[in-house]
Design a protein around this motif. Structure first.
Motif, short mmCIF file in Angstrom:
data_model
loop_
_atom_site.label_atom_id
_atom_site.label_comp_id
_atom_site.label_asym_id
_atom_site.label_seq_id
_atom_site.Cartn_x
_atom_site.Cartn_y
_atom_site.Cartn_z
N ASP A 72 51.81 62.86 45.28
CA ASP A 72 50.45 63.23 45.66
C ASP A 72 49.46 62.98 44.52
OD1 ASP A 72 51.23 64.02 48.18
OD2 ASP A 72 51.48 66.13 47.64
N TYR A 73 49.92 63.17 43.29
CA TYR A 73 49.06 62.97 42.12
C TYR A 73 48.64 61.50 42.03
CZ TYR A 73 47.57 63.11 37.20
OH TYR A 73 46.86 63.02 36.04
N ILE A 74 49.59 60.59 42.23
CA ILE A 74 49.29 59.16 42.19
C ILE A 74 48.41 58.77 43.38
CG2 ILE A 74 50.29 56.85 42.42
CD1 ILE A 74 50.63 58.06 39.65
N LYS A 75 48.76 59.26 44.55
CA LYS A 75 47.98 58.94 45.75
C LYS A 75 46.53 59.37 45.60
CE LYS A 75 47.90 59.64 50.78
NZ LYS A 75 46.46 59.97 50.80
N ASN A 76 46.31 60.56 45.07
CA ASN A 76 44.95 61.06 44.91
C ASN A 76 44.16 60.27 43.88
OD1 ASN A 76 45.31 63.08 46.83
ND2 ASN A 76 45.99 64.59 45.32
#
Length: 202
Positions: A72-76
């Protein structure tokens, strides 16, 4: 020669590491630079994956390093960088001549690829030959069955974005954390117009 030390494997490790390092700093890169760089590295990553030596699937699953939080951190990060340009139309053509359309996100595809190859790289960093072999087999299999398709879909979206004739859409969407509006993704005119025209043709 052992498959984990073959030239093609080492080259894939190198390109994979470059991809992950680049994606991890998406929040520090302007949108135009991110798109241009991704457009260049994706074909290379695909090419190197196709050249991986065939490996037998290991009975033991390789260790998983990337958590749901990491994903989620990378996606955001990528989503914030691309802002309203994150959403796109993914088109799938099947052997029965049926075509399926779905709304997708560039950031999700980027994160999907990142998750697989980052786990692969981290297993290689352990130095354990058993872990490296298992990770290589897993990554090669996942490429054939999953993230290879995601990469091709992603490359199509990046190609459209890179050569967009609407300069305002491209130039005005540089990453700006303070001005980013998550609701802007819901008003993606490209997607709305696509479906409007598609339904008119049915």
């Amino acid at each position: 020669m052992d498959t984990i030390f073959e030239k093609n494997t080492i080259e894939f490790v190198t390109v994979s590491n470059e991809y992950c390092a680049f994606v991890e700093k998406a929040n520090k890169i302007e949108k135009s630079e991110f798109v241009t760089k991704l457009q260049k590295i994706l074909p290379l990553l695909y090419l190197k994956a196709t050249m991986l030596p065939t490996s037998e699937m290991d009975l033991e699953e390789p260790e998983v390093f990337i958590s749901e939080y990491d994903y989620d951190y990378i996606k955001n990060k990528v989503s914030n960088c691309l802002a309203a340009s994150d959403a796109y139309i993914s088109i799938f053509n099947y052997s029965n001549n049926e075509t399926e359309f779905e709304q997708a996100e560039i950031s999700e595809c980027v994160a999907d690829i990142y998750q697989d190859i980052k786990n692969f790289i981290e297993n290689f960093k352990t130095g354990s030959e058993d872990a490296m072999k298992a990770a290589l087999a897993k990554c090669e299999n996942n490429f054939k069955e999953y993230w290879g398709f995601r990469l091709l879909s992603l490359l199509n979206a990046i190609h459209v974005l890179a050569y967009s004739t609407n300069d305002d859409d491209f130039e005005d969407d540089f990453y700006n954390e303070q001005n980013f509006d998550e609701n802007s993704l819901k008003g993606n005119n490209l997607i709305n117009n696509f479906f409007d025209n598609y339904h008119k043709q049915i």
